[in-house]
Structures are given as C-alpha cells and as structure tokens.
Design a protein around this motif. Structure first.
Motif, PDB file in Angstrom:
ATOM      1  N   ILE A   3       3.655  -4.190  14.099  1.00  0.00           N
ATOM      2  CA  ILE A   3       4.972  -3.592  14.321  1.00  0.00           C
ATOM      3  C   ILE A   3       5.039  -2.368  13.416  1.00  0.00           C
ATOM      4  CG2 ILE A   3       7.441  -4.051  14.435  1.00  0.00           C
ATOM      5  CD1 ILE A   3       6.395  -6.415  15.653  1.00  0.00           C
ATOM      6  N   ARG A   4       5.086  -1.208  14.036  1.00  0.00           N
ATOM      7  CA  ARG A   4       5.008   0.045  13.289  1.00  0.00           C
ATOM      8  C   ARG A   4       6.384   0.510  12.832  1.00  0.00           C
ATOM      9  NH1 ARG A   4      -0.242   0.733  11.843  1.00  0.00           N
ATOM     10  NH2 ARG A   4      -1.641   0.402  13.583  1.00  0.00           N
ATOM     11  N   SER A   5       6.345   1.434  11.870  1.00  0.00           N
ATOM     12  CA  SER A   5       7.561   2.044  11.366  1.00  0.00           C
ATOM     13  C   SER A   5       8.419   2.543  12.520  1.00  0.00           C
ATOM     14  CB  SER A   5       7.166   3.220  10.465  1.00  0.00           C
ATOM     15  OG  SER A   5       8.274   3.708   9.798  1.00  0.00           O
ATOM     16  N   GLY A   6       9.707   2.210  12.506  1.00  0.00           N
ATOM     17  CA  GLY A   6      10.602   2.698  13.552  1.00  0.00           C
ATOM     18  C   GLY A   6      10.743   1.753  14.734  1.00  0.00           C
ATOM     19  N   GLN A   7       9.892   0.749  14.824  1.00  0.00           N
ATOM     20  CA  GLN A   7      10.001  -0.182  15.943  1.00  0.00           C
ATOM     21  C   GLN A   7      10.962  -1.315  15.591  1.00  0.00           C
ATOM     22  OE1 GLN A   7       5.737  -0.992  16.698  1.00  0.00           O
ATOM     23  NE2 GLN A   7       6.156  -0.199  18.746  1.00  0.00           N
TER      24      GLN A   7
ATOM     25  N   GLN B 272       0.766  -7.114  10.831  1.00  0.00           N
ATOM     26  CA  GLN B 272       1.629  -6.596   9.785  1.00  0.00           C
ATOM     27  C   GLN B 272       2.912  -5.997  10.362  1.00  0.00           C
ATOM     28  OE1 GLN B 272      -0.361  -3.365   7.927  1.00  0.00           O
ATOM     29  NE2 GLN B 272      -0.593  -2.220   9.799  1.00  0.00           N
TER      30      GLN B 272
ATOM     31  N   SER C 224       5.255  -2.960   9.421  1.00  0.00           N
ATOM     32  CA  SER C 224       5.224  -1.780   8.562  1.00  0.00           C
ATOM     33  C   SER C 224       6.579  -1.479   7.941  1.00  0.00           C
ATOM     34  CB  SER C 224       4.794  -0.559   9.376  1.00  0.00           C
ATOM     35  OG  SER C 224       3.465  -0.655   9.747  1.00  0.00           O
ATOM     36  N   ALA C 225       6.532  -0.731   6.849  1.00  0.00           N
ATOM     37  CA  ALA C 225       7.764  -0.221   6.253  1.00  0.00           C
ATOM     38  C   ALA C 225       8.485   0.627   7.282  1.00  0.00           C
ATOM     39  CB  ALA C 225       7.429   0.612   5.018  1.00  0.00           C
TER      40      ALA C 225
ATOM     41  N   ARG D 195       6.345  -5.608   5.367  1.00  0.00           N
ATOM     42  CA  ARG D 195       6.797  -4.452   4.590  1.00  0.00           C
ATOM     43  C   ARG D 195       8.146  -3.915   5.076  1.00  0.00           C
ATOM     44  NH1 ARG D 195       1.304  -3.046   5.153  1.00  0.00           N
ATOM     45  NH2 ARG D 195       0.172  -3.334   3.215  1.00  0.00           N
TER      46      ARG D 195
ATOM     47  N   ARG E 136       3.325   7.223   6.259  1.00  0.00           N
ATOM     48  CA  ARG E 136       4.514   6.642   6.870  1.00  0.00           C
ATOM     49  C   ARG E 136       4.767   7.258   8.254  1.00  0.00           C
ATOM     50  NH1 ARG E 136       9.704   4.655   5.153  1.00  0.00           N
ATOM     51  NH2 ARG E 136       8.520   3.564   3.572  1.00  0.00           N
TER      52      ARG E 136
ATOM     53  N   ASP F 104       2.356   6.079  10.806  1.00  0.00           N
ATOM     54  CA  ASP F 104       2.701   4.719  11.223  1.00  0.00           C
ATOM     55  C   ASP F 104       3.792   4.767  12.296  1.00  0.00           C
ATOM     56  OD1 ASP F 104       2.224   1.909  10.708  1.00  0.00           O
ATOM     57  OD2 ASP F 104       4.282   1.835   9.965  1.00  0.00           O
ATOM     58  N   ARG F 105       4.775   5.623  12.074  1.00  0.00           N
ATOM     59  CA  ARG F 105       5.847   5.796  13.065  1.00  0.00           C
ATOM     60  C   ARG F 105       5.263   6.283  14.392  1.00  0.00           C
ATOM     61  NH1 ARG F 105       9.869   5.421  15.880  1.00  0.00           N
ATOM     62  NH2 ARG F 105      11.762   6.662  15.784  1.00  0.00           N
TER      63      ARG F 105
ATOM     64  N   LEU G 137       2.290   5.826  15.511  1.00  0.00           N
ATOM     65  CA  LEU G 137       1.534   4.747  16.154  1.00  0.00           C
ATOM     66  C   LEU G 137       2.464   3.833  16.941  1.00  0.00           C
ATOM     67  CD1 LEU G 137      -0.878   4.061  13.204  1.00  0.00           C
ATOM     68  CD2 LEU G 137      -1.597   4.671  15.512  1.00  0.00           C
ATOM     69  N   GLY G 138       3.660   3.638  16.407  1.00  0.00           N
ATOM     70  CA  GLY G 138       4.651   2.845  17.135  1.00  0.00           C
ATOM     71  C   GLY G 138       5.041   3.515  18.437  1.00  0.00           C
TER      72      GLY G 138
ATOM     73  N   GLU H 254      -6.466   4.125  19.543  1.00  0.00           N
ATOM     74  CA  GLU H 254      -6.008   4.909  18.398  1.00  0.00           C
ATOM     75  C   GLU H 254      -7.098   5.007  17.334  1.00  0.00           C
ATOM     76  OE1 GLU H 254      -1.636   2.868  19.001  1.00  0.00           O
ATOM     77  OE2 GLU H 254      -3.107   2.070  17.583  1.00  0.00           O
TER      78      GLU H 254
ATOM     79  N   GLU I 157      -4.823   0.020   4.419  1.00  0.00           N
ATOM     80  CA  GLU I 157      -4.019  -1.177   4.226  1.00  0.00           C
ATOM     81  C   GLU I 157      -2.734  -1.071   5.044  1.00  0.00           C
ATOM     82  OE1 GLU I 157      -3.599  -2.305   0.026  1.00  0.00           O
ATOM     83  OE2 GLU I 157      -1.809  -3.401   0.707  1.00  0.00           O
ATOM     84  N   ILE I 158      -2.223   0.141   5.148  1.00  0.00           N
ATOM     85  CA  ILE I 158      -0.978   0.336   5.899  1.00  0.00           C
ATOM     86  C   ILE I 158      -1.260   0.560   7.382  1.00  0.00           C
ATOM     87  CG2 ILE I 158       1.025   1.840   6.157  1.00  0.00           C
ATOM     88  CD1 ILE I 158       0.770   2.335   3.086  1.00  0.00           C
ATOM     89  N   LEU I 159      -2.247   1.369   7.701  1.00  0.00           N
ATOM     90  CA  LEU I 159      -2.445   1.748   9.104  1.00  0.00           C
ATOM     91  C   LEU I 159      -3.425   0.846   9.845  1.00  0.00           C
ATOM     92  CD1 LEU I 159      -2.507   5.650   8.803  1.00  0.00           C
ATOM     93  CD2 LEU I 159      -0.591   4.183   9.384  1.00  0.00           C
ATOM     94  N   SER I 160      -4.386   0.317   9.177  1.00  0.00           N
ATOM     95  CA  SER I 160      -5.486  -0.470   9.753  1.00  0.00           C
ATOM     96  C   SER I 160      -5.906   0.000  11.157  1.00  0.00           C
ATOM     97  CB  SER I 160      -5.209  -1.974   9.746  1.00  0.00           C
ATOM     98  OG  SER I 160      -3.876  -2.268  10.033  1.00  0.00           O
ATOM     99  N   LEU I 161      -6.569   1.130  11.172  1.00  0.00           N
ATOM    100  CA  LEU I 161      -7.049   1.737  12.408  1.00  0.00           C
ATOM    101  C   LEU I 161      -8.548   1.927  12.326  1.00  0.00           C
ATOM    102  CD1 LEU I 161      -4.661   4.738  13.077  1.00  0.00           C
ATOM    103  CD2 LEU I 161      -4.704   2.572  14.255  1.00  0.00           C
TER     104      LEU I 161
END
Lengths: 258, 270
Positions: free
Chosen positions: A160-164, A177, A179-180, A197, B150, B153-154, B156-157, B175, B200-204
């Motif tokens: 689940i990404r940021s903004g979702q 995970q 995300s923040a 997060r 950050r 990550d957005r 990617l969503g 991706e 750790e945050i993006l895991s791509l």
C-alpha cells in the motif's frame, strides 16, 4: 484535563448512512420506488442521511438533474449528505448544492473497492434496520449491534503506497508494507504482516473491541474507534517491534507480541 | 507492438529527462527503433538534452490536434538513426493533452517502433497521469533523499491504480527503480540515504544506480545524452541499465563509490 475544558475537539469518526444507487434518471420512477421502499420501513428511513451513488448511472451515460433529485429526496424525507462516483460535472453540481463528494473508496485498489461497495449497498439497509441512522462511535457498542454479515475480511497482498487508502467493512489483512502517507481503515481488526508506516484506523464504526496487529510498528497514526495516537506519542520501546494495539478504558494499549 | 516505458518520479529535478534521453538512446544504439516523447508540455526540455532544439517544427500537441502528422513532428536523432524524438509544445500547457489524443499517438507509434519512452513531467497532475496511463513498464527515478523517496512511493501507488493496465485488470505495470545522483562517499558519511534505506521503503527491482557525476551536466549542456560518454561513470551506469532492462545479468556497480588510486594501492577498506 479536569481544570481546562476545551472549546472543541476534532475526533476521527465515521457514521452510518444508506447509499442510494440510481439505475435510471426517470424522476417519476425514482419517486415511486422510493415511496414503496419507505413504506416497507418508515422508521428506518425517516430523516435518514443518504449518500447518492452515481456510478451505475454514469455507466449507462444517463444525465441527471441534480437540484431536482435533491429536492425530491428531501420531499420524501431523506437528507442527502453527499455523492460518490460522480463525473467532473456532477461533482461541480454537487458542490453548488453544498453536497460533499465522497472519494474514500475511489483512491485505493479498484478490486477491493468494488467488493466493499457491493456489499455495503446490498446488505446494510437490509441487515441493520434496527440501527439508528447515525451511530455515535463514542457510545459503547453492544456486540449484538455489530452485524455479523458485514464482517467480510479483505486480504491485500500488494504494497500500500503513499497516498493510497484502503477501506474494509470487516477485517483487513495486509501482507505487504504500508507506506508512510497511506491510510488503512477497517470496521473490524487490522493485521499487517509487514512494516506499518502509514495510518491505521481500526473499528472505525465504533467497535471498541477492534485491534491492530503489525509486525513492525512505525506508524504515523494509529486509531481504534476514534481514539488515536500519532507517531510522536508512540512509545520508543514498542517502535520497530511486532505489536498488538487495543483499547482499554479509552486508552490505547500497545503491547509487544513475542 | 511497441513496449511503452514511462520515466517518472513525482518529484522534480531528480533526473527524469536525463534518464529518458539516455535510455532511449541506449535502446536505439542496441538496434531497437525507439521513440521518446516529451510529456512536459509548456516546459520543453528533452529536445535540449538530445541536442535537437533547433530542428523542432511541429510538436506533440500539433499531432494530437491534427495540425501535423506524426512523421512531420518526429525528429530523427543525429547520432543514431533509430532514435526519434517527439518534442513537447512550449507555448501550451498540460490541458492541451487529451486522453484520446495521447492514446492515438501511442497507437500509431506502436505500429513501427520497438520501444516508446514517455518522459513524464514532475507532479501527479494531468501530464504525469497521461504519461503513465498507457505504460507497460515504469522506470521510477529516485534520488537518495527522503522527499524523493516519499514522492516515488506515491507515484508507485498511482502506477498501480490509475493506469490502463490497472483499469482493465491486466497484468500490472512492471516497476523498476533507478537510483540517480548517488554519491557513495556521502552515503558513507551518513549524509545521504543508502541503497538499503531506499529499498526498505520502496522494495522494487533495481535497474541501476547512476552515480553523481559532473559529466551529466556537461552532457546536458552540450545536448549529447550522457550514455554516449562511454568514459563517464554515469554513461556506463546508464548503459548497464539498458542492458539489464533487456534481460542481461550484470552485477551492480557504483554502490561503494570510486576505487581511487590510493585505495586500490592499499586495498579498499569499508
């Protein structure tokens, strides 16, 4: 806290409202059917807030006179409180009529969204006739008041990404995970078998027995039935640990699970 | 059918256009007929990086509006005759892009190109959304700093929910992570996020690390994609990226920084 009484307070909460899905723009037919439905359960629908869902209508490319619909709904005893699934023009019209536009279920994963909506729209009015139109989440909720049918568990495997935003009308289980900047909400429990997060809100309809479980707590915000803590208030000791979070006398308890 | 690649990031200034130019050139150099499209309508830059700004007559918006044919607007690169550039319009804004128009142009290009590289503008508004909507693959360009991560990550969503593939319930967009402006020395000093921090945050799937390099700026100013500068580390890194994207297995380089002369002499110490 006893000495200073604050002027006001913002709390995260949700309330119950039926959704009206329109399949036609024929006002006469709508009015007729509405009266028929209301006669079946006059008390349930009396002064009820109502969310208008336009998706089916838009699938059929039907146009709608919004002002007329709002007028009609008020006449038969509803209080339209918002729309969802509208196109740009309909959203604009809704704004003119001071109707909020609901997007909660439109930002997350479309598959999940489809499931929750179908369920809400078909089951809630049928299974909860005894529940008053607005349910105060702060009230202690009897276990019997939680309808067993709506407890559909949703499983999410992708991150689940940021903004979702993800919303589950029952339990929510997430394997990846969160995300923040992401927001996960459930009327029941939330399980995150990975790093949490983002924001996690369990028991959003007031279920104080709901819990949050996660493998690695790094959340921005956690909330159960409206009581919340931000990451600043989280104990350093449980940060980065596998924990469960539950409510005890309006206090959020964060407990490590070995 | 062409494979459509979107180069995106959310955040601005991380190296999307540099990357688009480099990988488009890299794919063309390897014998694939490639088109690269500038989606940054109103802030046209790709033509500068590719050194064809003086040959722009018609642009993407002209083609969408039917004022010019695709063949009239496409500019053939002077370094590689398999690379074509479709420049953005400088005098319009993102509203000139339409869903149908972009779809039509991509469909037409798909007929005789192997790869189409879409250079996305920054942000998550119309231009960026249209650049990714039709994509098969996404290169997510990220700098090793927290706001860029950050924003990626957005993005990617959005890639997983607002693309054509997502709407049609098809196999999701593939991706890839491209970590650019990576300075191994600053990572060691703790001033910059490390590859592990970002992952750790993006895991791509990591397609490559592009080290911070002076050659990027000079290549941009000269209008020659940095991938053509085979002596520069950034150029080599981009060549690796293209090779990995095409399925070659190459070890990742530039994670630990330069092997300086003295370090090589006395043995590297971590």
């Amino acid at each position: 806290m006893a000495n200073t009484s604050p002027t006001l307070e913002f709390k995260s909460s949700t309330f119950f409202a039926p959704i009206l899905i329109l399949y036609t723009n024929d006002m006469i037919a709508i009015e007729q059917t509405l009266y028929e439905k209301i006669n079946l359960a006059p008390d349930f629908f009396k002064d009820s807030p109502l969310m208008i869902d336009l998706r089916e209508l838009n699938k059929l490319n039907l146009d709608l006179d919004f002002a007329q619909l709002a007028q009609l709904l008020r006449r038969v005893g509803f209080f339209p409180v918002g729309i969802r699934g509208g196109n740009e023009q309909q959203n604009k019209q809704a704004r003119v009529l001071s109707l909020p536009i609901d997007t909660v279920r439109e930002l997350g994963n479309p598959i999940i969204i489809g499931e929750t909506q179908k369920q809400e729209s078909t089951q809630q009015p049928l299974t909860q006739p005894e529940v008053a139109a607005i349910k105060e989440p702060k009230e202690p909720v009897q276990p019997a008041a939680i309808p067993p049918v709506s407890a559909t568990t949703i499983l999410v495997t992708q991150p689940i990404r940021s903004g979702q935003r993800i919303y589950a009308s029952g339990d929510l289980i997430i394997l990846s995970q969160v995300s923040a900047g992401a927001e996960i909400m459930a009327e029941g429990n939330i399980h995150v078998y990975n790093t949490l997060r983002g924001r996690a809100l369990a028991g959003v309809h007031g279920n104080t027995a709901a819990r949050i479980f996660c493998f690695d707590l790094q959340a921005e915000l956690i909330s159960i039935a409206g009581d919340y803590k931000t990451s600043e208030d989280l104990n350093k000791q449980t940060y980065n640990s596998p924990v469960q979070i539950y409510l005890q006398n309006h206090a959020l308890i964060i407990k490590e699970i070995a | 059918m062409a494979r459509i690649i979107v180069v995106t990031s959310g955040k601005g200034g991380v190296g999307k256009t540099t990357t688009s130019a480099a990988i488009a050139m890299g794919l063309a150099k390897r014998g694939h007929k490639t088109a690269v499209i500038d989606f940054d309508v109103g802030l046209r830059n790709l033509d500068l990086i590719l050194g064809c700004e003086r040959r722009v007559v018609y642009d993407f918006i002209n083609v969408i509006n039917g004022e010019a044919s695709l063949n009239q607007a496409l500019i053939r690169d002077k370094n590689c005759n398999l690379l074509y550039i479709l420049p953005a319009s400088q005098t319009r804004d993102k509203d000139a892009l339409t869903h149908e128009g972009v779809g039509k142009v991509l469909d037409e290009l798909s007929k005789d190109f192997g790869y189409i590289v879409c250079d996305s503008p920054a942000g998550i508004e119309k231009g960026a959304n249209l650049a990714l909507y039709f994509a098969d693959d996404a290169f997510v360009v990220t700098n090793p700093e927290i706001s860029s991560v950050r924003d990626s990550d957005r993005m990617l969503g959005i890639l997983s929910s607002k693309s054509r593939r997502a709407e049609r319930n098809e196999e999701p967009i593939k991706e890839y992570l491209l970590l650019t402006r990576y300075d191994a020395d600053r990572v060691k000093l703790g001033e910059m996020l490390s590859l592990e921090d970002v992952q750790e945050i993006l895991s791509l799937e990591l397609l490559g690390i592009i080290p911070e390099s002076k050659s990027v700026l000079s290549a941009s100013n000269a209008g020659i994609p940095v991938i053509l500068d085979e002596k520069s580390e950034a150029g080599q890194a981009y060549a690796d990226v293209v090779a990995r994207y095409l399925g070659e297995k190459l070890p990742h380089r530039f994670i630990d920084g330069k092997q300086g002369f003295l370090r090589r002499l006395f043995g590297g110490r971590k």
